[in-house]
Scaffold this active site. Sequence first.
Site, PDB file in Angstrom:
ATOM      1  N   HIS A 135       0.809  -1.218   0.000  1.00  0.00           N
ATOM      2  CA  HIS A 135       0.000   0.000   0.000  1.00  0.00           C
ATOM      3  C   HIS A 135       0.847   1.276   0.000  1.00  0.00           C
ATOM      4  O   HIS A 135       1.909   1.351   0.591  1.00  0.00           O
ATOM      5  CB  HIS A 135      -0.945   0.009   1.207  1.00  0.00           C
ATOM      6  N   HIS A 144      12.512  -0.830 -12.806  1.00  0.00           N
ATOM      7  CA  HIS A 144      12.276  -2.259 -13.034  1.00  0.00           C
ATOM      8  C   HIS A 144      12.240  -2.953 -11.684  1.00  0.00           C
ATOM      9  O   HIS A 144      13.234  -2.967 -10.947  1.00  0.00           O
ATOM     10  CB  HIS A 144      13.378  -2.863 -13.902  1.00  0.00           C
TER      11      HIS A 144
END
Length: 207
Positions: A135, A144
């Site tokens: 979250h 990446h």
Amino acid sequence: MKKIIIMGAGGHGQVVADALIQMDGATPVAFVDENRKLHGKKVMGIPLPGGNSAISTIEHDGIVLALGNNELRKRIFTELSDAGHSFFTVIHPSAIIAPNVIVGDGCMILAGAVINTGTVINDNTIVNTNCTVEHHNVIGPHVHIAPGATLGGEVTVEEEAMIGIGATVLPRITIHNRAVLGGGATAINDIPAGITAAGVPARVKDR
């Protein structure tokens, strides 16, 4: 049906193509790749007419940059953006993404990825297979996050950073610009810009 060009026909490009094939409303119409040995052939049954310059000859609605190298992916993204090209975000149907997550242009969110509430994923970023992004993360552009990585809540990953395979980032940690967190490493402190850290806990590698 949106027609999408995939730049890069290597292993990652083929994973992205598989995700795109499984999506609704879009289809890969071509690969482009600078490897001349592939020109005029098919990869996964998808035509590969030529290198990047072939983009202008292919009817398309968007481009995906399936290139693992963050610096290269950023450079090409900028060049194509400046030339007026549009980018397509690939989201594998098995990915779980909270409704209020913001995902930018040209991202690749692959099989089994979980992105939880309040997270922002900026442009041209890869969230690879089976990643967990908890979250209220903020993931910068051209990042990446490699397969199997786990990011705790309220993590920040800045532009062009790389999170390696199976790495873990504890909550409220920042991985700064162009930093690399090695495969299997655990970041318990912020990782400074432009350095590589590895191990458990992650430490700066000798140069």
